[in-house]
Design a protein around this motif. Structure first.
Motif, mmCIF file in Angstrom:
data_model
loop_
_atom_site.group_PDB
_atom_site.id
_atom_site.type_symbol
_atom_site.label_atom_id
_atom_site.label_comp_id
_atom_site.label_asym_id
_atom_site.label_seq_id
_atom_site.Cartn_x
_atom_site.Cartn_y
_atom_site.Cartn_z
ATOM 1 N N ARG A 49 0.924 -1.213 -0.070
ATOM 2 C CA ARG A 49 -0.105 -0.033 0.141
ATOM 3 C C ARG A 49 0.932 1.234 -0.090
ATOM 4 O O ARG A 49 2.183 1.321 0.023
ATOM 5 N N GLY A 50 0.375 2.554 -0.253
ATOM 6 C CA GLY A 50 1.020 3.528 -0.132
ATOM 7 C C GLY A 50 2.095 3.635 -1.049
ATOM 8 O O GLY A 50 1.596 3.366 -2.420
ATOM 9 N N ASP A 51 3.219 3.926 -0.999
ATOM 10 C CA ASP A 51 4.347 4.074 -2.326
ATOM 11 C C ASP A 51 4.583 2.606 -2.849
ATOM 12 O O ASP A 51 5.054 2.489 -3.663
ATOM 13 N N TYR A 52 4.046 1.554 -2.132
ATOM 14 C CA TYR A 52 4.390 0.287 -2.564
ATOM 15 C C TYR A 52 2.983 -0.467 -3.343
ATOM 16 O O TYR A 52 2.911 -1.524 -3.727
ATOM 17 N N VAL A 53 1.869 0.379 -3.537
ATOM 18 C CA VAL A 53 0.921 -0.090 -4.337
ATOM 19 C C VAL A 53 1.240 -0.771 -5.552
ATOM 20 O O VAL A 53 2.058 0.060 -6.381
ATOM 21 N N GLY A 54 0.810 -1.849 -5.885
ATOM 22 C CA GLY A 54 1.242 -2.711 -7.247
ATOM 23 C C GLY A 54 2.039 -3.558 -6.943
ATOM 24 O O GLY A 54 2.436 -4.619 -7.710
ATOM 25 N N ARG A 58 2.121 -10.921 -1.835
ATOM 26 C CA ARG A 58 2.314 -12.276 -1.699
ATOM 27 C C ARG A 58 3.809 -12.758 -1.786
ATOM 28 O O ARG A 58 4.201 -13.672 -1.179
ATOM 29 N N GLU A 59 4.391 -11.810 -2.336
ATOM 30 C CA GLU A 59 5.880 -11.873 -2.250
ATOM 31 C C GLU A 59 6.574 -11.301 -0.995
ATOM 32 O O GLU A 59 6.602 -9.899 -1.113
ATOM 33 N N LEU A 60 6.938 -11.914 -0.071
ATOM 34 C CA LEU A 60 7.461 -11.262 1.355
ATOM 35 C C LEU A 60 8.915 -11.431 1.263
ATOM 36 O O LEU A 60 9.456 -12.500 0.527
ATOM 37 N N PRO A 61 9.683 -10.861 2.184
ATOM 38 C CA PRO A 61 10.963 -10.666 2.463
ATOM 39 C C PRO A 61 11.236 -11.826 2.852
ATOM 40 O O PRO A 61 10.606 -12.470 3.947
ATOM 41 N N GLN A 62 12.599 -12.136 2.730
ATOM 42 C CA GLN A 62 13.337 -13.433 3.346
ATOM 43 C C GLN A 62 13.347 -13.388 4.889
ATOM 44 O O GLN A 62 13.108 -14.243 5.655
ATOM 45 N N VAL A 63 13.697 -11.892 5.254
ATOM 46 C CA VAL A 63 13.925 -11.610 6.701
ATOM 47 C C VAL A 63 13.441 -10.022 6.933
ATOM 48 O O VAL A 63 13.749 -9.320 5.849
ATOM 49 N N VAL A 64 12.962 -9.819 7.916
ATOM 50 C CA VAL A 64 12.676 -8.159 8.487
ATOM 51 C C VAL A 64 13.918 -7.860 9.660
ATOM 52 O O VAL A 64 13.698 -8.582 10.557
ATOM 53 N N LEU A 65 14.543 -6.835 9.193
ATOM 54 C CA LEU A 65 15.650 -6.526 10.383
ATOM 55 C C LEU A 65 14.880 -5.148 10.859
ATOM 56 O O LEU A 65 14.732 -4.186 10.115
ATOM 57 N N LEU A 66 14.357 -5.306 12.056
ATOM 58 C CA LEU A 66 13.466 -4.389 12.524
ATOM 59 C C LEU A 66 14.072 -3.428 13.970
ATOM 60 O O LEU A 66 14.475 -4.200 14.774
ATOM 61 N N ASP A 67 14.242 -2.412 13.722
ATOM 62 C CA ASP A 67 14.927 -1.487 14.983
ATOM 63 C C ASP A 67 13.419 -1.327 15.699
ATOM 64 O O ASP A 67 12.316 -1.381 15.199
ATOM 65 N N LEU A 68 13.610 -0.746 16.871
ATOM 66 C CA LEU A 68 12.347 -0.492 17.671
ATOM 67 C C LEU A 68 12.152 0.728 17.725
ATOM 68 O O LEU A 68 10.916 1.327 17.841
ATOM 69 N N LYS A 69 12.903 1.827 17.921
ATOM 70 C CA LYS A 69 12.622 3.277 18.088
ATOM 71 C C LYS A 69 12.604 3.813 16.617
ATOM 72 O O LYS A 69 13.752 4.194 16.156
ATOM 73 N N LEU A 70 11.348 4.090 16.324
ATOM 74 C CA LEU A 70 10.908 4.467 15.023
ATOM 75 C C LEU A 70 9.970 5.390 14.968
ATOM 76 O O LEU A 70 9.038 5.581 15.824
#
Length: 148
Positions: A49-54, A58-70
């Motif tokens: 959604r947003g900037d990634y509409v289209g 269903r194609e998901l990343p292999q891994v998400v590296l997630l910071d906490l303080k965002l």
């Protein structure tokens, strides 16, 4: 491009982003890295959604590296949203943050993080941690089958 080989790096600090990218390159991890600089952008990417509409959600990343303080949506709320949606509930999420605070660590695991890593201050240690992350999550880890 098949996003199953993408790393989603959710990091608002440009220095930490560059250090992570450098560590990935030094570890010869050639996966495409999509950078989301706030929690809302991370969720927009994951749910197309947003900037990634289209983008095929269903194609998901292999891994998400997630910071906490965002900004916008904090990391724990991003993690909750990932785990709450059946499309993304099995995507590996590694919290990669500078916070060693017990509530953050506990919250990360309570909300379904696969791993919690405190960013080492020393770049050599950080690069080694990223190399090990890459070997495990991108090479050794067996992902669940894609849900159609």
């Amino acid at each position: 491009m098949n996003d199953q080989h993408v790393i989603l790096l959710v990091e608002d600090n440009s220095i930490d982003e560059e250090l992570t990218m450098r560590a990935l390159r030094m570890s010869h991890i050639a996966n495409k890295v999509v950078v989301a600089r706030d929690g809302a952008a991370a969720l927009d990417y994951l749910f197309a959604r947003g900037d990634y509409v289209g983008r095929d959600a269903r194609e998901l990343p292999q891994v998400v590296l997630l910071d906490l303080k965002l900004p916008k949506i904090d990391g724990l709320d991003v993690l909750r949203a990932i785990r709450a949606d059946e499309r993304t509930s099995h995507v590996p999420v590694v919290i990669l943050t500078s916070s060693k605070e017990d509530p953050d660590v506990l919250g990360g695991y309570e909300f379904g993080a696969n791993s919690y890593i405190v960013k080492p201050v020393d770049f050599t240690q950080f690069a080694d941690a990223v190399r090990q992350l890459g070997i495990y999550w991108l090479v050794l880890n067996q992902r669940p089958p894609t849900i159609a």
